[in-house]
Scaffold this active site. Structure first.
Site, PDB file in Angstrom:
ATOM      1  N   ARG A 268     -32.901 -29.724 -95.400  1.00 14.79           N
ATOM      2  CA  ARG A 268     -31.764 -30.265 -94.633  1.00 14.79           C
ATOM      3  C   ARG A 268     -31.135 -29.133 -93.812  1.00 14.79           C
ATOM      4  O   ARG A 268     -30.627 -28.177 -94.393  1.00 14.79           O
ATOM      5  CB  ARG A 268     -30.752 -30.868 -95.606  1.00 14.79           C
ATOM      6  CG  ARG A 268     -29.531 -31.493 -94.958  1.00 14.79           C
ATOM      7  CD  ARG A 268     -28.605 -32.046 -96.051  1.00 14.79           C
ATOM      8  NE  ARG A 268     -27.416 -32.665 -95.488  1.00 14.79           N
ATOM      9  CZ  ARG A 268     -26.331 -31.993 -95.122  1.00 14.79           C
ATOM     10  NH1 ARG A 268     -26.278 -30.689 -95.248  1.00 14.79           N
ATOM     11  NH2 ARG A 268     -25.298 -32.646 -94.628  1.00 14.79           N
TER      12      ARG A 268
ATOM     13  N   LYS B 280     -24.827 -22.175 -94.868  1.00 14.74           N
ATOM     14  CA  LYS B 280     -23.827 -22.225 -95.934  1.00 14.74           C
ATOM     15  C   LYS B 280     -23.242 -20.850 -96.227  1.00 14.74           C
ATOM     16  O   LYS B 280     -23.782 -19.817 -95.860  1.00 14.74           O
ATOM     17  CB  LYS B 280     -24.410 -22.878 -97.192  1.00 14.74           C
ATOM     18  CG  LYS B 280     -24.397 -24.411 -97.060  1.00 14.74           C
ATOM     19  CD  LYS B 280     -24.794 -25.146 -98.307  1.00 14.74           C
ATOM     20  CE  LYS B 280     -24.718 -26.662 -98.038  1.00 14.74           C
ATOM     21  NZ  LYS B 280     -25.360 -27.438 -99.088  1.00 14.74           N
TER      22      LYS B 280
END
Ligand code: 7PJ
Length: 361
Positions: free
Chosen positions: A335, A300
């Site tokens: 995740r 991210k």
């Protein structure tokens, strides 16, 4: 909904592999091989928040005024083991591998290739150690455009069906749409993953309840297109907690038992860098919600902001660091895009934290 008191486990240490070695054992953390000896108590009255760290003894014995019941309930929720998730024991961190099904502009192989590639990718991730495969056909990245329901179904259904026939890994579907939830459940999905925590589609709560499947409730502020423009919190850690607690209560009111719920603080969803790192530092707080927790920080943007890595593919080291920060705070589901690398990192962490390689067998 806002509470007056919040408990966050601090002083977390790995439980010794040999229980005979334990002298002062603290309390177990959320069914993980971890224990905690102290808690940070946050007291909130309107916009005033005070925080202090106390021993477990003080947390139990002191009079916390109107927060007393919440404090007792939190301690219980923090230490209780979590139920299995669709058969998967959550007594250690489990890896969820990301399978994005979005049109590949570099291939002219058409729709069949798109599904086949995603299925092959999912199988490879399962082979590498993913116990859950998260299938997503709607990009919810910051700034992403809306995908119509027919298009999302066209992308994800063949992949869910193909993986269902070929692997025992659990399958989750990353969607905000009721119709996709229904059709994915019928195609064999095991878990629903909604980045809007069943708030985007007015029919989603009903669809989720009817499916009988476990549901991941993620915190986000605002819509994906605009969410990172100007996020506002009075205290990001506590505001995310209140939101998730409210969504759990809404699910229970709709007939979904708490044992079917998983929470996720939603790294990168309506959060600036300082919000993201504040949440990462306080992940253990969310165990007080009494349900398993998922962390998604893989590749991210916060890693770019921290360490100047514009290309997401170069963010694997930062993603591994984030995974370990989660594991050390008892996060049950991580995740990630890079399953093999994450598995390697988690294995080294687990064996060295326990002081025994036997925990890996
Ligand atoms: C997340 C997600 C996350 C959950 C995405 C990306 C953006 N679902 N779906 N948690 N992120 N539960 O992977 O970069 O963090 S899409």
């Amino acid at each position: 909904m806002q509470r007056s008191i919040y408990l966050r486990p601090v002083g977390i240490f790995p439980a010794p592999a040999d229980p005979d070695e334990a002298t002062f054992a603290g309390l177990p953390l959320a069914g993980q091989p971890l224990r905690f000896t102290t808690v940070e108590i946050a007291e909130r009255g309107g916009s005033r928040i005070s925080r202090r760290i106390v021993t477990l003894g003080d947390a139990v014995e002191r009079d916390w005024g109107r927060g007393t019941i919440d404090a007792a309930r939190d301690l219980e929720a923090l230490s209780a083991p979590r139920p299995r998730l669709a058969g998967l024991a959550l007594d250690r961190p489990r890896i969820m591998g990301i399978v994005n099904v979005t049109p590949d502009s570099f291939s002219d192989g058409g729709q069949h290739d798109e599904a086949q590639n995603a299925i092959a990718h999912g199988l490879r991730l399962a082979e590498e150690g993913a116990e859950i495969l998260d299938i997503g056909g709607e990009s919810t990245r910051p700034g992403a455009d809306y995908v119509p329901v027919e298009e999302e179904l066209r992308r994800v259904l063949p992949v869910i069906e193909g993986l269902r026939a070929r692997t025992d890994a659990l399958i989750s579907v990353d969607t905000r749409k009721a119709e996709v939830m229904r059709r994915a459940a019928a195609a064999g999905a095991d878990i629903l993953n909604d980045v809007s925590a069943l708030t985007h589609d007015p029919d989603a709560m009903t669809a989720a309840a009817e499916s009988g499947l476990p549901i991941i409730l993620m915190h986000a502020q605002g819509d994906p297109r605009t969410m990172n423009d100007n996020p506002q919190y009075s205290d990001v850690v506590l505001d995310v907690f209140d939101y998730l607690e409210g969504r759990i209560l809404a699910c229970e009111a709709a007939g979904i038992p708490r044992a079917k719920l998983i929470t996720d603080p939603g790294i990168g969803f309506g959060k600036h860098l300082h919000h993201n790192v504040a949440v990462m530092a306080a992940l253990s707080q969310y165990h007080a919600l009494g349900v398993p927790m998922l962390l998604g920080a893989s590749r991210k943007k916060l890693i770019d902001h921290i360490s100047d890595v514009p290309n997401p593919r170069d963010r694997v080291p930062g993603s591994l660091a984030a995974a370990l920060v989660g594991a050390a705070q008892g996060v049950q589901i991580i995740r990630v895009h890079d399953v093999a690398a994450t598995r390697q990192a988690l294995n080294v962490w687990r064996a060295s934290a326990a002081g025994s390689e036997k925990v890996l067998s």
